[in-house]
Write an enzyme that holds these catalytic residues in place. Structure first.
Site, mmCIF file in Angstrom:
data_model
loop_
_atom_site.group_PDB
_atom_site.id
_atom_site.type_symbol
_atom_site.label_atom_id
_atom_site.label_comp_id
_atom_site.label_asym_id
_atom_site.label_seq_id
_atom_site.Cartn_x
_atom_site.Cartn_y
_atom_site.Cartn_z
ATOM 1 N N GLU A 227 0.887 -1.167 0.000
ATOM 2 C CA GLU A 227 0.000 0.000 0.000
ATOM 3 C C GLU A 227 0.920 1.210 0.000
ATOM 4 O O GLU A 227 1.588 1.502 0.990
ATOM 5 C CB GLU A 227 -0.922 -0.018 1.214
ATOM 6 N N CYS A 261 -2.306 8.609 3.088
ATOM 7 C CA CYS A 261 -2.123 8.157 1.712
ATOM 8 C C CYS A 261 -3.368 8.412 0.869
ATOM 9 O O CYS A 261 -3.268 8.764 -0.308
ATOM 10 C CB CYS A 261 -1.789 6.668 1.683
#
Length: 453
Positions: A227, A261
Site C-alpha cells: 500500500e 495516503c
C-alpha cells in the site's frame, strides 16, 4: 538508530539501537517456530485472542494516543480516533474470522471438491509512521486469525508505538513467538526476505520503499502486499451548500496534518463553482488551521511528523511556485520550534510542473478547474497513482456514473478518505498491490487449497 524526536518541539526524547543481525535471525527463527503451534489452534481460539486484543486496545487508548502525539505529532483526539478504528478492525476479524475461513464446497462438472483456507507461515510487516497503530492492525488482525505469525518492523520514529502494540498482543494471549517486534534497519530487510522461513511481506510506505521491497521479494518468490502513495482526486460536480462542502473537503485533506495516503490531494471543481470554491477554501484554511500543541485538544494544525518531512513539503511548494503555480494561502514553514508548516492552497498547477503528478504529503490543497464532467474525469485519471478518489454532488445517479469511470481502488461519494474494517482498502497503478481489510484482507496471505473429493 530508532530515534524518537518530539516534532512539536524538536527535542530528542529517546534513541534505541537497531537490532543486530543475530537478533534478527533469532526473531525469524522464533516466528517460524511459533507458526507450528499457532496454526494448530482452532480458528475460534485464535479469534478469541484477537477479540481480547481489541479490548486491550480500547482500554489503553489514551496511552497509545499520547505515544503517537509524542512520536509523530498526531493531534491527541485523532490518536484516540485511530485507536477506535483499530478496535473495530480487531473486532471485525474476531467476529467474522470463523465464517471467512469456513470451507468452501464446490460442485464441479466431474464431481465434488472443496476449498480449505489455511495460513502460509511467518510473514514480515514493514509499517509506516503516519498511522502507527492502524496500519499495523490492518495487517496483523486478519493474519493472526488466519494462523500466520508476524515479524514486525515498524518505522524508525515509532519505537514506543511498536513496543506498546507488541505488549498488548502478548497480554491478549498471542504467543511471544507468534508476534515479534524487531528494531531492524532498512538494510536488514533484504536478508529477512531472502530467508526461506519468511513466506511473505506486507509494506505500507513510500513508492521507492515499495519498489525496493517488491524487488527483493520477487527475487525469492515471496508473496507481496503493497500500500503505497496516493494523489487522490476529489471532484466537486455541484453543491447546494458551498460553505459546507469547503469545510468538509478541507477537513478530509487536513486530517493527520495531510499525511494520509488516501487523503484528497487534488480537488477538481467545475467551472461555475471554481472561483468561489478557491476563495472560500483559501480563507477557511488561513483562518481555521492555526498551529498549536498536538497534545492540546483545541489545536487544529499540529506539526508534521519530522523536520525533514516539513522541509520536503515546503520544498515542493516552493518549486511549484517557481514553476508557475499560484499560492493562495500559507506555503511557508512557521517560525517556532518543531516541524510546523502553514496550511496551504495552490492553484494553476499544470502538467509541466512536478506538483501536478507527485504526491504532496502534508497540509496542502491543490485546486484544479474543469469545464465539464468529462474534463474532471480526465484530470482525475491523469495520475500515476490510483489509490482512492471521491465525488461530491447532489445527483446520486451522476455521482455513480462518474465514480465508475475513475481509475482508483476506492471511490467515496460525498465523503473522502477514511477507512472502515469491513471495506477492502487498496489501490491500482503505482499505489500498490493487493487489498487489506474486509473479506479480501484475510485472503492475501492465505492458501486456498483445493481438495478434489
Amino acid at each position: 538508530m530508532y530515534t524518537l524526536t518530539n516534532p512539536a518541539t524538536g527535542e530528542l526524547v529517546e534513541e534505541i539501537e537497531n537490532s543486530t543481525d543475530d537478533e534478527v535471525r533469532d526473531a525469524i527463527e522464533r516466528v517460524h517456530r511459533g507458526y507450528a503451534g499457532w496454526r494448530r489452534r482452532t480458528v475460534e481460539e485464535r479469534a478469541r485472542v484477537v477479540a481480547r486484543a481489541a479490548e486491550l486496545f480500547a482500554e489503553r487508548s489514551d496511552e497509545l494516543a499520547e505515544i503517537m502525539t509524542l512520536e509523530m505529532g498526531k493531534r491527541i483526539n485523532e490518536g484516540r480516533g485511530e485507536v477506535g478504528v483499530v478496535v473495530d478492525i480487531f473486532n471485525y476479524y474476531a467476529e467474522n474470522g470463523p465464517a471467512l475461513l469456513a470451507d468452501e464446497p464446490l460442485q464441479l462438472a466431474s464431481g465434488p471438491a472443496v476449498i480449505v483456507k489455511q495460513p502460509i507461515g511467518a510473514l514480515l510487516g514493514v509499517m509506516p509512521w503516519n498511522f502507527p497503530c492502524y496500519q499495523v492492525a490492518r495487517f496483523v488482525a486478519p493474519n493472526l486469525v488466519l494462523g500466520n505469525t508476524i515479524l514486525l518492523k515498524h518505522a524508525s520514529i515509532c519505537p514506543r508505538s511498536a513496543a506498546a502494540i507488541e505488549r498488548i498482543l502478548h497480554d491478549a494471549g498471542v504467543p511471544e513467538d507468534a508476534y515479534v517486534n524487531i528494531y531492524a534497519s532498512s538494510r536488514q530487510v533484504p536478508a529477512i526476505l531472502a530467508d526461506p522461513r519468511i513466506q511473505g511481506v506486507s509494506l505500507t510506505g513510500s513508492e521507492p520503499a515499495g519498489i525496493s521491497v517488491a524487488t527483493e521479494a520477487g527475487k525469492h518468490l515471496k508473496k507481496t502486499v503493497l500500500e503505497l502513495g496516493g494523489s487522490d482526486p476529489l471532484i466537486v460536480l455541484d453543491t447546494d451548500d458551498l460553505d459546507a462542502t469547503v469545510k468538509a473537503t478541507a477537513t478530509a485533506r487536513m486530517r493527520n496534518c495531510g499525511q494520509s495516503c488516501n487523503a484528497p490531494k487534488r480537488m477538481i471543481v467545475l467551472g461555475e463553482l471554481y472561483d468561489d470554491f478557491v476563495d472560500r477554501m483559501s480563507k477557511h484554511v488561513a483562518d481555521f488551521y492555526q498551529p498549536g500543541d498536538p497534545a492540546d485538544p483545541a489545536t487544529k494544525l499540529p506539526p508534521l511528523a519530522s523536520t525533514s518531512a516539513a522541509d520536503e513539503v515546503a520544498g515542493q511548494i516552493e518549486k511549484a511556485i517557481r514553476q508557475g503555480a499560484t499560492l493562495r494561502a500559507g506555503g511557508h514553514r512557521i517560525e517556532r520550534p518543531g516541524a510546523y508548516l502553514e496550511a496551504t492552497v495552490l492553484t494553476d498547477v499544470t502538467p509541466e510542473m512536478d506538483a501536478y503528478y507527485e504526491e504532496i504529503f502534508g497540509p496542502v490543497v491543490t485546486v484544479f478547474r474543469a469545464e465539464d464532467e468529462q474534463e474532471a474525469i480526465d484530470l482525475a485519471n491523469d495520475s500515476p497513482f490510483g489509490l482512492g478518489a471521491s465525488v461530491w454532488g447532489t445527483d446520486p445517479e451522476r455521482l455513480r456514473r462518474v465514480a465508475e469511470q475513475l481509475e482508483a481502488g476506492m471511490v467515496y461519494l460525498n465523503r473522502a478518505g477514511g477507512s472502515v474494517a469491513d471495506l477492502p482498502f487498496g489501490g491500482i497503478k503505482r499505489s500498490g498491490i493487493g487489498r487489506e481489510l474486509g473479506a479480501a484482507g484475510i485472503e492475501e496471505f492465505m492458501n486456498r487449497k483445493a481438495i478434489r473429493l
